[in-house]
Design a protein around this motif. Structure first.
Motif, PDB file in Angstrom:
ATOM      1  N   VAL A 286       0.950  -0.799  -0.228  1.00 38.69           N
ATOM      2  CA  VAL A 286       0.185   0.227  -0.241  1.00 38.69           C
ATOM      3  C   VAL A 286       0.947   1.053  -0.395  1.00 38.69           C
ATOM      4  CG1 VAL A 286      -1.679   0.819   1.477  1.00 38.69           C
ATOM      5  CG2 VAL A 286      -1.603  -1.218   1.379  1.00 38.69           C
ATOM      6  N   LEU A 287       1.583   1.116   0.832  1.00 41.95           N
ATOM      7  CA  LEU A 287       3.485   2.543   1.287  1.00 41.95           C
ATOM      8  C   LEU A 287       3.379   2.266  -0.034  1.00 41.95           C
ATOM      9  CD1 LEU A 287       5.002   2.329   4.340  1.00 41.95           C
ATOM     10  CD2 LEU A 287       2.576   3.407   3.752  1.00 41.95           C
TER      11      LEU A 287
ATOM     12  N   GLU B  44       1.231   4.577  -2.800  1.00 40.91           N
ATOM     13  CA  GLU B  44       0.606   5.910  -2.152  1.00 40.91           C
ATOM     14  C   GLU B  44       1.949   6.678  -2.414  1.00 40.91           C
ATOM     15  OE1 GLU B  44      -1.843   7.493  -1.536  1.00 40.91           O
ATOM     16  OE2 GLU B  44      -3.093   6.090  -0.636  1.00 40.91           O
ATOM     17  N   THR B  45       3.412   5.872  -2.445  1.00 41.73           N
ATOM     18  CA  THR B  45       4.563   6.871  -2.842  1.00 41.73           C
ATOM     19  C   THR B  45       4.211   7.034  -4.707  1.00 41.73           C
ATOM     20  OG1 THR B  45       5.870   5.682  -1.394  1.00 41.73           O
ATOM     21  CG2 THR B  45       7.066   7.204  -2.632  1.00 41.73           C
TER      22      THR B  45
ATOM     23  N   LYS C 294       2.258   8.347  -6.636  1.00 39.83           N
ATOM     24  CA  LYS C 294       1.032   8.397  -6.502  1.00 39.83           C
ATOM     25  C   LYS C 294       1.568  10.365  -7.092  1.00 39.83           C
ATOM     26  CE  LYS C 294      -3.180   7.095  -5.221  1.00 39.83           C
ATOM     27  NZ  LYS C 294      -4.351   7.128  -3.620  1.00 39.83           N
TER      28      LYS C 294
ATOM     29  N   THR D 189       2.357  12.889  -4.263  1.00 45.33           N
ATOM     30  CA  THR D 189       3.217  12.452  -3.032  1.00 45.33           C
ATOM     31  C   THR D 189       4.293  12.342  -3.181  1.00 45.33           C
ATOM     32  OG1 THR D 189       1.772  10.460  -2.777  1.00 45.33           O
ATOM     33  CG2 THR D 189       3.542  10.506  -2.002  1.00 45.33           C
TER      34      THR D 189
ATOM     35  N   VAL E 172       5.741   9.410   2.270  1.00 42.58           N
ATOM     36  CA  VAL E 172       4.771   8.803   2.814  1.00 42.58           C
ATOM     37  C   VAL E 172       5.191   7.689   4.731  1.00 42.58           C
ATOM     38  CG1 VAL E 172       3.279   6.662   2.766  1.00 42.58           C
ATOM     39  CG2 VAL E 172       3.999   7.877   0.667  1.00 42.58           C
TER      40      VAL E 172
ATOM     41  N   TYR F  49      -1.352   4.183   8.204  1.00 42.87           N
ATOM     42  CA  TYR F  49      -0.160   5.274   7.691  1.00 42.87           C
ATOM     43  C   TYR F  49      -0.699   7.103   7.342  1.00 42.87           C
ATOM     44  CZ  TYR F  49      -2.829   4.194   2.843  1.00 42.87           C
ATOM     45  OH  TYR F  49      -3.568   4.455   2.501  1.00 42.87           O
TER      46      TYR F  49
ATOM     47  N   VAL G 288      -0.031  10.348   4.494  1.00 40.90           N
ATOM     48  CA  VAL G 288       0.563  10.928   3.928  1.00 40.90           C
ATOM     49  C   VAL G 288       0.759  12.194   3.683  1.00 40.90           C
ATOM     50  CG1 VAL G 288      -0.177  10.619   1.187  1.00 40.90           C
ATOM     51  CG2 VAL G 288       0.554   8.652   2.416  1.00 40.90           C
TER      52      VAL G 288
ATOM     53  N   SER H 282       1.327  15.269   0.875  1.00 38.20           N
ATOM     54  CA  SER H 282       1.409  15.296  -0.629  1.00 38.20           C
ATOM     55  C   SER H 282       0.625  17.116  -0.621  1.00 38.20           C
ATOM     56  CB  SER H 282       0.174  14.173  -1.499  1.00 38.20           C
ATOM     57  OG  SER H 282      -1.213  14.803  -1.133  1.00 38.20           O
TER      58      SER H 282
ATOM     59  N   PHE I 190      -4.515   8.154   7.231  1.00 35.66           N
ATOM     60  CA  PHE I 190      -4.819   6.504   7.097  1.00 35.66           C
ATOM     61  C   PHE I 190      -5.026   5.359   8.177  1.00 35.66           C
ATOM     62  CE2 PHE I 190      -3.569   9.179   2.961  1.00 35.66           C
ATOM     63  CZ  PHE I 190      -5.293   9.080   2.167  1.00 35.66           C
TER      64      PHE I 190
ATOM     65  N   TRP J 125     -12.363   1.970   4.957  1.00 38.81           N
ATOM     66  CA  TRP J 125     -11.193   3.108   4.556  1.00 38.81           C
ATOM     67  C   TRP J 125     -11.828   4.474   5.562  1.00 38.81           C
ATOM     68  CZ3 TRP J 125     -10.523   7.398   0.728  1.00 38.81           C
ATOM     69  CH2 TRP J 125      -9.336   7.607   0.803  1.00 38.81           C
TER      70      TRP J 125
END
Length: 82
Positions: free
Chosen positions: A15-16, A19-20, A22, A25, A28, A52, A54, A56, A63, A78
């Protein structure tokens, strides 16, 4: 069963990475991951709790999610907080 996808830390790592990657960002941060197992004999599948942060260009968001697989379906709760 969610355990077929790895440990809670391995799933959080995936998941991280998403996210990284995106756009926008900047950072994270992993807060933690754990598994929740129900009592033996219960028919509910285990689930993973993932947390975690984020940072950005859209701001900083914290989250928390609960992830499980039941009857070959992915279930995700979520929650995001600024």
């Amino acid at each position: 069963d969610i355990r077929k996808f790895g440990t809670p830390d391995e799933v959080l790592g995936r998941v991280l990475r998403i996210e990284t990657d995106k756009e926008g960002t900047q950072e994270v941060t992993s807060v933690g991951a754990s598994a929740v197992n129900f009592a033996k004999g219960e028919e509910r599948p285990p689930f993973y709790k993932l947390e975690y942060i984020v940072d950005s260009t859209r701001g900083i968001n914290h989250f928390w999610s609960a992830v499980a697989i039941q009857n070959q379906r992915l279930h995700v709760l979520w929650i995001a907080a600024s």
